[in-house]
Design an enzyme around this catalytic site. Structure first.
Site, PDB file in Angstrom:
ATOM      1  N   GLU A   1      -9.069  17.935  47.751  1.00 12.38           N
ATOM      2  CA  GLU A   1      -8.876  19.311  47.276  1.00 12.38           C
ATOM      3  C   GLU A   1      -8.594  20.223  48.460  1.00 12.38           C
ATOM      4  O   GLU A   1      -9.219  20.072  49.514  1.00 12.38           O
ATOM      5  CB  GLU A   1     -10.130  19.818  46.573  1.00 12.38           C
TER       6      GLU A   1
ATOM      7  N   HIS B   1     -17.252  11.902  39.060  1.00  9.45           N
ATOM      8  CA  HIS B   1     -15.810  11.641  38.930  1.00  9.45           C
ATOM      9  C   HIS B   1     -15.359  10.353  39.638  1.00  9.45           C
ATOM     10  O   HIS B   1     -14.672   9.530  39.038  1.00  9.45           O
ATOM     11  CB  HIS B   1     -15.002  12.814  39.488  1.00  9.45           C
TER      12      HIS B   1
HETATM   13  C1  BG6 Z   1     -15.814  19.753  39.411  1.00  2.96           C
HETATM   14  C2  BG6 Z   1     -16.468  19.958  40.738  1.00  2.96           C
HETATM   15  O1  BG6 Z   1     -16.581  18.871  38.620  1.00  2.96           O
HETATM   16  O2  BG6 Z   1     -14.522  19.219  39.581  1.00  2.96           O
HETATM   17  C3  BG6 Z   1     -15.609  20.853  41.628  1.00  2.96           C
HETATM   18  O3  BG6 Z   1     -17.734  20.566  40.569  1.00  2.96           O
HETATM   19  C4  BG6 Z   1     -14.188  20.349  41.697  1.00  2.96           C
HETATM   20  O4  BG6 Z   1     -16.152  20.949  42.927  1.00  2.96           O
HETATM   21  C5  BG6 Z   1     -13.643  20.054  40.312  1.00  2.96           C
HETATM   22  O5  BG6 Z   1     -13.414  21.332  42.350  1.00  2.96           O
HETATM   23  C6  BG6 Z   1     -12.300  19.364  40.392  1.00  2.96           C
HETATM   24  O6  BG6 Z   1     -11.795  19.231  39.104  1.00  2.96           O
HETATM   25  P1  BG6 Z   1     -10.253  19.115  38.845  1.00  2.96           P
HETATM   26  O7  BG6 Z   1     -10.116  18.854  37.396  1.00  2.96           O
HETATM   27  O8  BG6 Z   1      -9.650  20.416  39.283  1.00  2.96           O
HETATM   28  O9  BG6 Z   1      -9.776  17.985  39.694  1.00  2.96           O
END
Ligand code: BG6
Length: 500
Positions: A251, A275
């Site tokens: 990210e 995740h």
């Molecule tokens: C969340 C986390 O579960 O998922 C965050 O708490 C993260 O830190 C986010 O930024 C990322 O999700 P996605 O769907 O944008 O990849």
């Protein structure tokens, strides 16, 4: 009514065609009146994910005909204040709606002020819900979404129960109560178990929906459709043919503005326990043979139970942890904070299928790009035709699942370079998910809210899954202090020293 995922035709139809067509829903929607209560409605999650998802479901006619959204938070807002907040959140350019659509949606919103630690405020919420029911003409279903930091869960469960909010319309045999809880569920095995015990006092397992929104991402579900509907790769899906698997969650965003939640939690609990391990499970699981929610959850649990715990001895060669420079300057962060904003782990599975194939999982904030993908590296061909000399030069095949931003599957393979010489050239066969349709791909939260209202738990983590993944993550947390916390520059590829 099960969510099917093993048939490509079915997946494509369900998840692309159907959701792009406002009048065609993938499953029969529930049409008894329903109230969605967002506890902590002024927070980031509600603004970025929940309100947009509910609005999109409404525009697609996927919410029950009679519904209300009750915002609950400390802010001293009126209904109007809440509606203004929602309309600013749902900016027209981001959500491509008309003013009329927004106005209609906003009419369903109402607000109740309250402190999470004040039992009387939950009683007041109960009164508000009863008034909403009267307005809708009878006892409605109640879906409570806890969009608050997880350390408040225990307190909220107790206060909900004291106010009778865990019982659907006392005295009437109508309506259901369901609870959506966000990750991380606990901080380790012990706290997760404690939360489960608290929950079990007031709610039954079928009322509890534990969110890991990655489970509801189309492209994660497509891993299962791809694996179990095609003969092509499945016979090779084991340690005889697969050298390693790499799961990457990068990210660009840092955690400024989320310090309250993030500091002391860290990237491993935030992205790893949920995740990354669920992505690993989708790659490593056995074919459950059916689309049944229980069978799917069981297949995921089986993988998570095979994770080999980290020990003091294995930690140094299996872990990298790091923090971006400047993290300790964020307001509220201690100057010696050890919270990691990046981690990389080598994970081994204790199963016949995967013994000898390492899985690497890596996640980080404030990195050079935002990309989520899984790379499956196949072993080199033993009798390579026209390979360059030296074993390291031997070509690998790679299968890549690109989860975001571009959603695609690609196979890297080798072919003959045109010309007089017999030389190899690397090529890619790829399939871009986006090309399949030109409409709307549901956000994971749309899918989750839609499923929770239908009562389908397939895409939610069970208590056994959570316990199994915490067992592994707790072994890492216990043993990784021996590994120094590196630092890295914001906008870089992470720390210098990595495992691979
Ligand atoms: C969340 C986390 O579960 O998922 C965050 O708490 C993260 O830190 C986010 O930024 C990322 O999700 P996605 O769907 O944008 O990849």
């Amino acid at each position: 009514m099960q969510r099917g995922i093993f048939n490509i035709e079915y997946s494509i139809f369900i998840f692309f065609h159907a959701m792009t067509n406002r009048d065609t829903l993938p499953f029969k929607k529930i049409d008894t009146s329903t109230t969605i209560v967002i506890v902590g409605v002024t927070g980031d999650l509600s603004r970025k994910k929940l309100l947009p998802a509910l609005f999109d479901l409404h525009r697609r006619n996927a919410l029950p005909k009679k519904f209300r959204i009750v915002g609950f938070s400390r802010r001293d807002w009126s209904d109007e204040g809440f509606r203004q907040f929602a309309s600013q959140t749902l900016l027209p350019d981001r959500h491509h709606h008309t003013d009329g659509e927004l106005k209609v949606f906003l009419r369903h919103l109402t607000f109740q002020e309250g402190n999470f630690d004040t039992p009387d405020d939950f009683r007041a919420l109960g009164k508000k819900l009863a008034a909403v029911d009267t307005e809708m003409g009878g006892c409605s279903n109640k879906l409570f979404h806890l969009a608050v930091p997880p350390d408040l869960y225990g307190l909220i469960f107790i206060n909900m129960a004291r106010a009778g909010l865990n019982i659907p319309c006392i005295g009437k045999n109508e309506g259901w109560i369901r609870l959506l809880v966000e990750k991380p569920f606990g901080k380790d095995v012990k706290t997760a178990r404690h939360l489960d015990m608290q929950l079990a006092k007031f709610f039954r397992e079928e009322q509890i929906f534990r969110i890991d929104h990655y489970l509801a991402k189309d492209t994660i579900q497509n891993i299962l459709a791809f694996r179990f509907s095609n003969m092509l790769f499945e016979p090779l899906w084991n340690s005889r043919s697969i050298e390693k698997v790499v799961v990457e969650l990068y990210e660009t965003d840092d955690v400024a503005g989320r310090i309250n939640f993030f500091d002391g939690v860290g990237e491993l609990r935030d992205m790893g326990q949920s995740h990354a391990l669920q992505m690993l499970a989708a790659i490593a699981m056995e074919n459950p043979g059916t689309t049944d929610a229980a069978a799917l959850r069981q297949a995921r649990i089986a993988v998570l139970r095979q994770l080999a715990p980290l020990t003091k001895r294995t930690a140094p060669a299996s872990v990298v942890r790091a923090q971006y420079r400047g993290y300790r300057d964020e307001v509220g962060v201690a100057k010696n904070s050890q919270t990691e904003t990046y981690f990389q782990l080598q994970v081994n599975l204790r199963s016949k299928r995967w013994r000898g194939t390492p899985f690497f999982i890596e996640a980080g904030k404030a990195l050079h790009h935002s990309k989520v993908k899984i790379k499956v590296f196949f072993k080199t061909s033993e009798s390579c035709f026209s390979c360059p000399a030296g074993p390291h030069e031997h070509p690998h095949n790679m299968l890549v699942f690109r989860i975001q931003p571009e959603e695609a599957i690609a196979v890297h393979f080798w072919a003959k370079k045109p010309g007089l010489k017999m030389e190899l050239i690397k090529k890619e066969l790829s399939f871009n998910y986006g090309e399949l349709h030109d409409g709307h791909t549901p956000d994971a939260y749309e899918t989750l809210l839609f499923d929770a209202i239908r009562g389908d738990q397939t895409l939610f983590a069970s208590t056994d899954e959570i316990t199994a993944s915490w067992k592994y993550v707790t072994s890492v947390l216990k043993n990784w202090s021996a590994v120094p916390l590196q630092t890295y520059r914001r906008g870089s590829a992470g720390p210098k020293k990595k495992l691979i």
